[in-house]
Design a protein around this motif. Structure first.
Motif, PDB file in Angstrom:
ATOM      1  N   GLU A  53       0.877  -1.336  -0.316  1.00  0.00           N
ATOM      2  CA  GLU A  53       0.111  -0.507   0.221  1.00  0.00           C
ATOM      3  C   GLU A  53       0.644   1.509   0.063  1.00  0.00           C
ATOM      4  OE1 GLU A  53      -2.826  -0.138   3.304  1.00  0.00           O
ATOM      5  OE2 GLU A  53      -3.502  -2.229   2.623  1.00  0.00           O
ATOM      6  N   LEU A  54       1.654   1.137   0.978  1.00  0.00           N
ATOM      7  CA  LEU A  54       2.758   2.477   0.942  1.00  0.00           C
ATOM      8  C   LEU A  54       3.580   2.587  -0.341  1.00  0.00           C
ATOM      9  CD1 LEU A  54       4.359   1.775   4.212  1.00  0.00           C
ATOM     10  CD2 LEU A  54       2.761   3.738   4.018  1.00  0.00           C
ATOM     11  N   LYS A 110       2.795   1.810  -3.347  1.00  0.00           N
ATOM     12  CA  LYS A 110       1.814   1.787  -4.097  1.00  0.00           C
ATOM     13  C   LYS A 110       1.266   3.804  -4.514  1.00  0.00           C
ATOM     14  CE  LYS A 110      -0.391  -2.049  -5.354  1.00  0.00           C
ATOM     15  NZ  LYS A 110      -1.739  -2.871  -5.428  1.00  0.00           N
ATOM     16  N   GLU A 111       1.245   3.999  -3.477  1.00  0.00           N
ATOM     17  CA  GLU A 111       1.411   5.301  -2.673  1.00  0.00           C
ATOM     18  C   GLU A 111       2.035   7.086  -3.277  1.00  0.00           C
ATOM     19  OE1 GLU A 111      -2.476   7.989  -1.007  1.00  0.00           O
ATOM     20  OE2 GLU A 111      -2.480   6.154  -2.182  1.00  0.00           O
ATOM     21  N   LEU A 112       2.776   6.257  -2.880  1.00  0.00           N
ATOM     22  CA  LEU A 112       4.423   6.204  -3.617  1.00  0.00           C
ATOM     23  C   LEU A 112       4.540   6.695  -5.150  1.00  0.00           C
ATOM     24  CD1 LEU A 112       7.871   4.902  -1.844  1.00  0.00           C
ATOM     25  CD2 LEU A 112       6.346   7.284  -1.420  1.00  0.00           C
ATOM     26  N   GLU A 113       4.061   5.444  -5.804  1.00  0.00           N
ATOM     27  CA  GLU A 113       3.725   5.571  -7.225  1.00  0.00           C
ATOM     28  C   GLU A 113       2.466   6.909  -7.027  1.00  0.00           C
ATOM     29  OE1 GLU A 113       3.036   1.769  -8.228  1.00  0.00           O
ATOM     30  OE2 GLU A 113       4.672   1.372  -7.660  1.00  0.00           O
ATOM     31  N   ARG A 114       1.392   6.354  -6.898  1.00  0.00           N
ATOM     32  CA  ARG A 114       0.172   7.284  -7.365  1.00  0.00           C
ATOM     33  C   ARG A 114       0.845   9.067  -6.995  1.00  0.00           C
ATOM     34  NH1 ARG A 114      -4.176  10.176  -5.161  1.00  0.00           N
ATOM     35  NH2 ARG A 114      -3.307   9.653  -3.601  1.00  0.00           N
ATOM     36  N   LEU A 115       1.428   9.478  -5.761  1.00  0.00           N
ATOM     37  CA  LEU A 115       1.997  10.343  -5.740  1.00  0.00           C
ATOM     38  C   LEU A 115       2.593  11.272  -6.595  1.00  0.00           C
ATOM     39  CD1 LEU A 115       1.666  10.341  -1.976  1.00  0.00           C
ATOM     40  CD2 LEU A 115       0.145  11.412  -3.185  1.00  0.00           C
ATOM     41  N   GLY A 116       3.432  10.044  -7.440  1.00  0.00           N
ATOM     42  CA  GLY A 116       4.775  10.598  -8.276  1.00  0.00           C
ATOM     43  C   GLY A 116       5.573  11.194  -7.668  1.00  0.00           C
TER      44      GLY A 116
END
Length: 375
Positions: free
Chosen positions: A207-208, A210-216
């Motif tokens: 989850e962490l 994937k969130e790094l990816e989503r936030l660029g």
């Protein structure tokens, strides 16, 4: 630093506030430094270089856990194996409560950082989860990932307490193995729940990332996954940590991200948690890191992250002075040979290549005398 140089001997002793941590040095390099989760800081300094603590501590910050060696080997109900008999499936637990909060605050921090990243400061976030950890209980979704009948049982059988090395006798008494018999059913339940807890932890890392990816933020963020100790899980008839057997001392070290880390690169050479600080100082480009590193017991692993399989320190040293034992203990490993030294006790020497389950003590074998002397 190794414990004997630092003086913070266990989870019940004070880590001196005047000792600079890698968090202090990353802040000097203009990093934001935040902690979400457990740290076991004892005493008045609950930061030790962190700018922010995003969650409460999981355990009390007093000196309740300081062991008293003058008592000898004693039972400790708080770490007794009677909990193994309660292992298995649960509806929910305090550990799940805690890690859900650790995850929520970690995600919240990353989202807040993404909104202010143009301020120019890079970040260091430590997300410190309690899973996987005893008590070995996990809820249905993670339990159901594994077939109970296919859970592997310990490879190294236990032995009577009186036949064990004295330090392992102390630990078995400390864990009250002499009071609470553990049946195969309990062992399988505990191992099943532990595997489920590992998968739960893995999901949080997923989850962490994937969130790094989503936030660029993924392209210039390095992720390090490691742990503070292993778990015996019934191997050698032992549980939890504290012993120097391999399942207790081996921890994962997984690093990914950016061109400073070579993908799909596996290093077999042993490294140590004391290597983490100089590695972070180099990754964080702390200007005087070479000077700082001279005073540390570890060394930077940055060359190994790029594929080199060499290091200055020839082997790995570990120390244990905490609850359960009654004498200082030190471990040295070099080229698959392992020496366990316990003060005032006979040495133990294991050839991990030919004896991976550590059943034969070679310390008195003349063939191994040169390796024993070297270690």
């Amino acid at each position: 630093l190794h414990v004997s140089r630092l003086g913070a001997f266990d989870n019940g002793s004070d880590f001196p506030a005047g000792v600079p941590t890698f968090m202090h040095h990353l802040r000097r390099a203009n990093y934001e430094v935040a902690l979400s989760g457990k740290a076991h800081f004892i005493g008045p300094d609950q930061m030790h270089g962190f700018e922010q603590r995003l969650t409460p501590e999981i355990y009390p910050s007093g000196f309740d856990w300081t062991p008293d060696w003058t008592q000898g080997a004693v039972h400790n109900k708080g770490t007794a194996v009677d909990q193994i008999r309660e292992s298995g499936l649960c509806e929910w637990s305090m550990q799940l409560d805690y890690d859900e909060e650790v995850q929520f605050r970690s995600l919240e921090y990353l989202r807040g950082y993404a909104r202010r990243k143009d301020d120019g400061r890079p970040f260091f976030l430590c997300s410190s989860f309690t899973h996987p950890h005893e008590p070995f209980i996990i809820n249905q979704p993670w339990w159901d990932l594994y077939d109970h009948d296919e859970i592997d049982m310990p490879k190294a059988a236990g032995m009577p307490i009186e036949e064990m090395h004295p330090y392992n006798q102390w630990l078995q008494i400390h864990h009250m193995v002499d009071v609470f018999p553990i049946e195969d059913e309990h062992v399988r339940n505990a191992r099943h729940a532990y595997y489920g807890a590992i998968s739960y932890f893995d999901s949080k890392i997923g989850e962490l990332t994937k969130e790094l990816e989503r936030l660029g933020l993924a392209d210039d963020t390095i992720i390090i996954v490691t742990s503070d100790h292993g778990e015996m899980l019934g191997e050698q008839g032992m549980w939890f940590k504290r012993t120097f057997f391999e399942p207790s001392i081996r921890v994962p070290l997984i690093v990914s991200g950016t061109d400073q880390v070579k993908a799909d690169n596996e290093i077999s050479r042993g490294v140590s948690l004391v290597d983490i600080m100089p590695t972070l100082l180099e990754l964080g480009e702390v200007e005087d890191r070479r000077e700082i590193e001279q005073s540390l017991d570890g060394e930077s692993l940055c060359s190994m992250l790029l594929g080199a399989d060499e290091r200055k320190n020839p082997g790995v040293i570990s120390e244990y002075y905490s609850e359960g034992v009654t004498q200082p203990m030190r471990l040295a490993i070099h080229k698959q040979m392992k020496l366990v030294h316990v003060h005032d006790q006979p040495p133990m020497l294991f050839d991990l290549t030919h004896d991976p389950h550590e059943r034969v003590n070679c310390a008195n074998d003349p063939i191994y005398a040169p390796r024993l002397a070297d270690l």
